[in-house]
Design a protein around this motif. Structure first.
Motif, short mmCIF file in Angstrom:
data_model
loop_
_atom_site.label_atom_id
_atom_site.label_comp_id
_atom_site.label_asym_id
_atom_site.label_seq_id
_atom_site.Cartn_x
_atom_site.Cartn_y
_atom_site.Cartn_z
N ARG A 90 0.86 -1.19 0.00
CA ARG A 90 0.00 0.00 0.00
C ARG A 90 0.89 1.23 0.00
O ARG A 90 1.98 1.21 0.60
CB ARG A 90 -0.89 0.04 1.25
N PRO A 91 0.46 2.32 -0.61
CA PRO A 91 1.31 3.52 -0.66
C PRO A 91 1.77 3.98 0.71
O PRO A 91 2.92 4.41 0.87
CB PRO A 91 0.40 4.56 -1.33
N VAL A 92 0.91 3.90 1.73
CA VAL A 92 1.28 4.38 3.05
C VAL A 92 2.45 3.58 3.64
O VAL A 92 3.21 4.08 4.46
CB VAL A 92 0.06 4.36 3.99
N LYS A 93 2.59 2.33 3.20
CA LYS A 93 3.68 1.48 3.68
C LYS A 93 4.98 1.72 2.92
O LYS A 93 6.03 1.18 3.30
CB LYS A 93 3.29 0.01 3.56
N ASN A 94 4.92 2.49 1.83
CA ASN A 94 6.14 2.81 1.05
C ASN A 94 6.92 1.55 0.72
O ASN A 94 8.14 1.47 0.94
CB ASN A 94 7.00 3.78 1.87
N PRO A 95 6.27 0.53 0.14
CA PRO A 95 6.89 -0.80 0.07
C PRO A 95 8.09 -0.90 -0.87
O PRO A 95 8.90 -1.81 -0.71
CB PRO A 95 5.74 -1.69 -0.42
N ALA A 128 -0.54 -7.41 -2.68
CA ALA A 128 -0.72 -6.14 -3.37
C ALA A 128 -2.21 -5.84 -3.48
O ALA A 128 -3.01 -6.75 -3.74
CB ALA A 128 -0.10 -6.21 -4.76
N LEU A 129 -2.58 -4.57 -3.27
CA LEU A 129 -3.99 -4.22 -3.23
C LEU A 129 -4.51 -3.69 -4.55
O LEU A 129 -5.70 -3.40 -4.67
CB LEU A 129 -4.24 -3.19 -2.12
N ASP A 130 -3.64 -3.55 -5.55
CA ASP A 130 -4.12 -3.15 -6.87
C ASP A 130 -3.15 -3.66 -7.94
O ASP A 130 -2.02 -4.06 -7.64
CB ASP A 130 -4.32 -1.64 -6.98
N GLU A 131 -3.61 -3.63 -9.17
CA GLU A 131 -2.83 -4.18 -10.27
C GLU A 131 -1.52 -3.43 -10.48
O GLU A 131 -0.49 -4.03 -10.82
CB GLU A 131 -3.66 -4.14 -11.56
N LYS A 132 -1.54 -2.12 -10.26
CA LYS A 132 -0.33 -1.33 -10.44
C LYS A 132 0.77 -1.79 -9.49
O LYS A 132 1.94 -1.90 -9.86
CB LYS A 132 -0.63 0.15 -10.23
N MET A 133 0.40 -2.09 -8.23
CA MET A 133 1.37 -2.57 -7.26
C MET A 133 1.92 -3.94 -7.65
O MET A 133 3.11 -4.23 -7.49
CB MET A 133 0.74 -2.63 -5.86
N ILE A 134 1.07 -4.78 -8.18
CA ILE A 134 1.51 -6.10 -8.63
C ILE A 134 2.54 -5.96 -9.74
O ILE A 134 3.60 -6.60 -9.72
CB ILE A 134 0.30 -6.93 -9.12
N GLU A 135 2.24 -5.10 -10.72
CA GLU A 135 3.16 -4.90 -11.83
C GLU A 135 4.50 -4.35 -11.35
O GLU A 135 5.56 -4.77 -11.83
CB GLU A 135 2.52 -3.94 -12.85
N GLU A 136 4.45 -3.41 -10.39
CA GLU A 136 5.69 -2.83 -9.91
C GLU A 136 6.52 -3.86 -9.15
O GLU A 136 7.75 -3.92 -9.29
CB GLU A 136 5.43 -1.60 -9.04
#
Length: 325
Positions: A152-157, A180-188
């Motif tokens: 999640r963005p707040v976690k600055n992963p 990951a909570l969204d597809e963009k995070m998965i891709e990154e």
């Protein structure tokens, strides 16, 4: 007493608030109360409620106060409440804080973020750590580092990955454990994994296995922008694993002002420098381990239980209206 513990997420969720709600339920049951963790609906007949996350449980806590105006409502403020929703003056957060009889934070550093008008009804209840039986995992190669947090963005992963770019010549192994909570995070996450063979994203690891990872890596990492008090930090402490933590209020409250393992928030160079120290300076790693062991007594279940019992007593004194049966 019949006590409800309201979670903002389903009780089978791996999120920290759900784990916390179930832990409080267990502690209060062991203390002789009839405690029930709940999500989404409000059962009848409760004598008190502990609500986690002011904003997300506001509909439930408001319903409880409407049905039981003379019964205690204790609001357990999360990092999102304190460091985002309160600053943005979100109505549900403000209304929840106004109606609550007691406000609770998990460590003293967070008290300063509570508005002055609510200081008198604010308390600290330090979160304890109650570990299940750990499940064996293959020991990671050493040195190794694990960021245990959902993406999640707040976690600055991905700060860890940006730090690894500055350590390209250093032999190490790094892991991120969390969904990951969204597809963009998965891709990154996949992109970083493809760029650097030292890094693996393990996705949502079952809790007992995640604890085993924490126990075996050289250090865990908390890179959050904001945090009320991460369960993974407390778990690392209890398991004796050093934490490399962003120097934010929530981490300071859990690890102590004099802890040596802080880095500058959102600064990959600062995180890279402390990772390098852990690998190249054995005496620095030993210092972190000593400091971690010294914090373990702060996470006693007996201390947390007494904290909640004190809050229930205080809330009744602050709000002595007849309960009405």
């Amino acid at each position: 007493m019949q006590i409800l513990i309201a979670s903002p997420y389903p009780l089978d969720s791996p999120k920290g608030n759900s784990i916390t709600a179930l832990r409080i339920e267990r502690l209060l049951k062991q203390a002789g109360h009839q405690a029930s963790a709940v999500h989404g609906t409000l059962p009848a007949g409760a004598d008190a409620m502990i609500a986690l996350h002011a904003t997300k449980t506001y509909p439930l806590s408001a319903a409880f106060k409407k049905q039981h105006p003379g019964k205690p409502l204790i609001l357990y403020l999360t990092g999102t409440d304190l460091y985002r929703d309160l600053l943005e003056k979100k109505p549900d957060c403000l209304n929840a804080m106004e109606q609550a009889d007691i406000l609770v934070v998990s460590q003293p550093a967070s008290l300063s973020s509570i508005p002055e008008q609510y200081q008198q009804k604010s308390r600290v209840v330090r979160a304890s750590i109650m570990l299940p039986q750990l499940e064996d995992v293959s020991p990671p190669p050493q040195p190794s580092f694990a960021l245990v947090a959902h993406l999640r963005p707040v976690k600055n992963p991905f700060l860890l990955n940006r730090a690894l770019e500055q350590l390209h010549a250093l032999p190490l192994h790094a892991y991120t454990l969390g969904s990951a909570l969204d597809e963009k995070m998965i891709e990154e996450a996949h992109s970083w994994q493809a760029k650097d063979p030292r890094f693996r994203w393990l996705d949502n690891v079952p809790y007992p296995q995640a604890l085993s990872w924490i126990s075996q890596v050289t250090a865990t990492i908390n890179s959050s922008h904001l945090e009320g008090g991460a369960n993974a930090v407390g778990e690392s402490i209890i398991l004796g694993t050093p934490v490399l933590a962003s120097k934010i209020e929530g981490n300071l409250g859990m690890l102590g002002d004099d802890y040596a393992g802080y880095f500058t928030p959102d600064d990959p160079g600062s995180l890279a420098a402390i990772i390098r120290r852990v690998i190249e300076e054995p005496e620095f790693l030993q210092l972190l381990r000593q400091q971690i062991h010294a914090r373990q007594a702060c996470f006693s279940p007996a201390i947390e239980t007494q904290g909640w019992l004190d809050c229930l007593t205080a809330s009744q004194a602050l709000n002595p209206r007849p309960s009405g049966k």
